[in-house]
Design a protein around this motif. Sequence first.
Motif, PDB file in Angstrom:
ATOM      1  N   PRO A  72     -34.848  40.785  47.223  1.00  0.00           N
ATOM      2  CA  PRO A  72     -34.370  39.411  47.434  1.00  0.00           C
ATOM      3  C   PRO A  72     -34.772  38.470  46.305  1.00  0.00           C
ATOM      4  CG  PRO A  72     -35.398  40.260  49.422  1.00  0.00           C
ATOM      5  CD  PRO A  72     -35.716  41.225  48.328  1.00  0.00           C
ATOM      6  N   LEU A  73     -35.967  38.690  45.738  1.00  0.00           N
ATOM      7  CA  LEU A  73     -36.422  37.836  44.645  1.00  0.00           C
ATOM      8  C   LEU A  73     -35.537  38.027  43.413  1.00  0.00           C
ATOM      9  CD1 LEU A  73     -38.477  35.810  43.621  1.00  0.00           C
ATOM     10  CD2 LEU A  73     -39.946  37.731  42.944  1.00  0.00           C
ATOM     11  N   VAL A  74     -35.221  39.289  43.104  1.00  0.00           N
ATOM     12  CA  VAL A  74     -34.324  39.567  41.973  1.00  0.00           C
ATOM     13  C   VAL A  74     -32.950  38.955  42.225  1.00  0.00           C
ATOM     14  CG1 VAL A  74     -33.067  41.393  40.749  1.00  0.00           C
ATOM     15  CG2 VAL A  74     -35.515  41.653  41.213  1.00  0.00           C
ATOM     16  N   GLY A  75     -32.457  39.083  43.453  1.00  0.00           N
ATOM     17  CA  GLY A  75     -31.164  38.498  43.792  1.00  0.00           C
ATOM     18  C   GLY A  75     -31.152  36.990  43.622  1.00  0.00           C
ATOM     19  N   TYR A  76     -32.206  36.350  44.090  1.00  0.00           N
ATOM     20  CA  TYR A  76     -32.291  34.885  43.981  1.00  0.00           C
ATOM     21  C   TYR A  76     -32.395  34.450  42.521  1.00  0.00           C
ATOM     22  CZ  TYR A  76     -34.050  30.130  44.642  1.00  0.00           C
ATOM     23  OH  TYR A  76     -34.221  28.767  44.599  1.00  0.00           O
ATOM     24  N   LEU A  77     -33.200  35.164  41.736  1.00  0.00           N
ATOM     25  CA  LEU A  77     -33.405  34.794  40.331  1.00  0.00           C
ATOM     26  C   LEU A  77     -32.152  34.989  39.485  1.00  0.00           C
ATOM     27  CD1 LEU A  77     -36.981  36.259  39.675  1.00  0.00           C
ATOM     28  CD2 LEU A  77     -36.339  33.857  39.956  1.00  0.00           C
ATOM     29  N   THR A  78     -31.334  35.969  39.834  1.00  0.00           N
ATOM     30  CA  THR A  78     -30.129  36.246  39.030  1.00  0.00           C
ATOM     31  C   THR A  78     -28.897  35.513  39.539  1.00  0.00           C
ATOM     32  OG1 THR A  78     -29.692  38.267  40.314  1.00  0.00           O
ATOM     33  CG2 THR A  78     -30.972  38.499  38.278  1.00  0.00           C
ATOM     34  N   ASP A  79     -29.012  34.796  40.642  1.00  0.00           N
ATOM     35  CA  ASP A  79     -27.886  34.016  41.161  1.00  0.00           C
ATOM     36  C   ASP A  79     -27.830  32.628  40.511  1.00  0.00           C
ATOM     37  OD1 ASP A  79     -25.931  35.050  42.756  1.00  0.00           O
ATOM     38  OD2 ASP A  79     -27.024  34.827  44.630  1.00  0.00           O
ATOM     39  N   ARG A  80     -27.939  32.588  39.214  1.00  0.00           N
ATOM     40  CA  ARG A  80     -27.873  31.332  38.462  1.00  0.00           C
ATOM     41  C   ARG A  80     -27.419  31.645  37.042  1.00  0.00           C
ATOM     42  NH1 ARG A  80     -32.539  30.503  35.264  1.00  0.00           N
ATOM     43  NH2 ARG A  80     -34.145  32.101  35.552  1.00  0.00           N
ATOM     44  N   PRO A  81     -26.938  30.664  36.309  1.00  0.00           N
ATOM     45  CA  PRO A  81     -26.488  30.921  34.935  1.00  0.00           C
ATOM     46  C   PRO A  81     -27.659  31.012  33.952  1.00  0.00           C
ATOM     47  CG  PRO A  81     -26.132  28.625  35.507  1.00  0.00           C
ATOM     48  CD  PRO A  81     -26.634  29.295  36.752  1.00  0.00           C
ATOM     49  N   PHE A  82     -27.463  31.811  32.912  1.00  0.00           N
ATOM     50  CA  PHE A  82     -28.423  31.932  31.821  1.00  0.00           C
ATOM     51  C   PHE A  82     -27.722  31.540  30.523  1.00  0.00           C
ATOM     52  CE2 PHE A  82     -29.772  34.706  35.204  1.00  0.00           C
ATOM     53  CZ  PHE A  82     -31.156  34.575  35.232  1.00  0.00           C
ATOM     54  N   LYS A  83     -28.474  31.468  29.440  1.00  0.00           N
ATOM     55  CA  LYS A  83     -27.883  31.032  28.181  1.00  0.00           C
ATOM     56  C   LYS A  83     -26.817  31.997  27.672  1.00  0.00           C
ATOM     57  CE  LYS A  83     -31.727  32.963  25.452  1.00  0.00           C
ATOM     58  NZ  LYS A  83     -32.797  32.628  24.471  1.00  0.00           N
ATOM     59  N   TRP A  84     -26.870  33.242  28.137  1.00  0.00           N
ATOM     60  CA  TRP A  84     -25.879  34.237  27.706  1.00  0.00           C
ATOM     61  C   TRP A  84     -24.702  34.364  28.673  1.00  0.00           C
ATOM     62  CZ3 TRP A  84     -30.878  35.755  29.284  1.00  0.00           C
ATOM     63  CH2 TRP A  84     -30.942  36.295  30.566  1.00  0.00           C
ATOM     64  N   THR A  85     -24.725  33.644  29.785  1.00  0.00           N
ATOM     65  CA  THR A  85     -23.723  33.851  30.836  1.00  0.00           C
ATOM     66  C   THR A  85     -22.303  33.589  30.342  1.00  0.00           C
ATOM     67  OG1 THR A  85     -25.333  33.270  32.553  1.00  0.00           O
ATOM     68  CG2 THR A  85     -23.000  33.161  33.151  1.00  0.00           C
ATOM     69  N   LYS A  86     -22.108  32.504  29.603  1.00  0.00           N
ATOM     70  CA  LYS A  86     -20.753  32.162  29.160  1.00  0.00           C
ATOM     71  C   LYS A  86     -20.165  33.245  28.270  1.00  0.00           C
ATOM     72  CE  LYS A  86     -18.005  28.438  27.150  1.00  0.00           C
ATOM     73  NZ  LYS A  86     -18.015  27.063  26.593  1.00  0.00           N
ATOM     74  N   LYS A  87     -20.987  33.833  27.405  1.00  0.00           N
ATOM     75  CA  LYS A  87     -20.492  34.838  26.464  1.00  0.00           C
ATOM     76  C   LYS A  87     -20.391  36.218  27.090  1.00  0.00           C
ATOM     77  CE  LYS A  87     -21.355  36.837  21.903  1.00  0.00           C
ATOM     78  NZ  LYS A  87     -22.212  36.808  20.677  1.00  0.00           N
ATOM     79  N   TRP A  88     -21.410  36.611  27.838  1.00  0.00           N
ATOM     80  CA  TRP A  88     -21.491  37.994  28.318  1.00  0.00           C
ATOM     81  C   TRP A  88     -21.196  38.157  29.806  1.00  0.00           C
ATOM     82  CZ3 TRP A  88     -21.349  41.422  24.652  1.00  0.00           C
ATOM     83  CH2 TRP A  88     -21.884  41.118  23.390  1.00  0.00           C
TER      84      TRP A  88
END
Length: 466
Positions: A72-88
């Motif tokens: 659940p922690l991994v799921g919560y942490l990855t349910d947001r945008p990162f600096k690479w999200t737009k490109k990758w």
Amino acid sequence: MAEINSGRGYPLIKHSKKEMASMNVASIAIELIQGVLSILIFFFYEAELGLNSLLAGLGIAIYAVYDAFNDPLVGYLTDRPFKWTKKWGRRFPFIIIFFIPMLLFFVLIFSPPVFLQDSQFGLFGWLVFTTCIFDTVESFFTINFWALGPDKFRNQKERRGIATFEVYLGFIGVILSFVVPPLIIGYGNISSYALMAWVCVGISVVCWFLMIPGVRDDKPMVEYYLKTYETEEKEPFFKSLKGVLTQKNYMAFLLLYILYQAMIQIMQASVFYHTRFILNVEADVVTVIILMLFVGGLISLPFWIWYTNKSGNNRLTWIICACFMAIFAFPLTFVTTLAGVMIVIFLYGLAFGGFWVMITPIYSDVIDESVVISGRRKEATYGGIRQFFLNLARVIQALTLAFVHEITGFVEGGSTQSASAIFGIQLHFGVIPAIFIGIGVLIFWKFYDITPEKSKQLKEQLREAE
């Protein structure tokens, strides 16, 4: 090709069958790796290395509990945008980057150092350490992979199509998880298990290359996500968790899915015990037994897909298949010949194929309902919580085998077993798994209420909201 939903700016993406197939090549590797762990980890540490039954059960339970909190922690942490999200993309980087490390740590589980193999607590420590490290990287891969599906494939036709590929290709992974180990391992040959793990890694790396085109995020969806995320009110983790746990249909789905996984994992682990100590045959006979599961599943799949498309009732199909799985699992306790086991496993496979093909459509319906209720897309959070509770199945498997073997007098590392120990193996091959799935289907029948009519309403509300 992407079409923009007129008036809403919501991208409706049409996907080719080639792309659906590419994505679900990952199912081969997932089912292979998880299947080998479910089938062999307890057997390897208890029957081959001689680790005490309760210590083996405790070690696997610790791994499952660690996984339960990690997911659940991994799921919560990855349910947001990162600096690479737009490109990758949202999911693609996690899926691709964490796959190979997952495979390497999988090999370590079956490669305990020689100097630890004579130590009960040394083996116990290695079991806990390697499984928890494996799980850390595995969570980033699997949670993002399962989160990709409901977001990428939005309409019911595509979801049933992707579920068909998932089942057919996943079946290949399941079969490989039963076929590869018996062809390589030898009872009493510890090093053969590490060789088996490396062969599984080789197969999975091929899948890694083939799945790359299919697991890419759709760029219009990523752009839409980034645009809406900026204006969306952020939700604290525990508030998000509470919202998931109070969704009745999700919990009904989850409970049946957990007990189904407990059933499958207990039966998978039992096959090697059954062939070695009851049928008194070599490990390669497991391949013949599982071939019957594969044949039954393949024969039944077209019927279950046709029936569900005709009725439009995902809920009813799941209930029917679960009931037949319980009915056909029960007699495995009383069958002691190879021919008898093959016949019953074939009948079990007829129901198993239908149950498996409906997992993705039902889960997607639940996700749709969650978006309507909360106004947010939280696929990774749901996936993490799904994995959290799914680990109860691993705990159930480990504790069931540990306590049954302890009570019935199973001798760790022994080449033969007493009559009471053999009866214990028979119990956890048939009756006990049948009871678990029976309880699960009763809960699902009572509380799950997403009918075909409600599913249509949810999709209309979803289109209006988005």
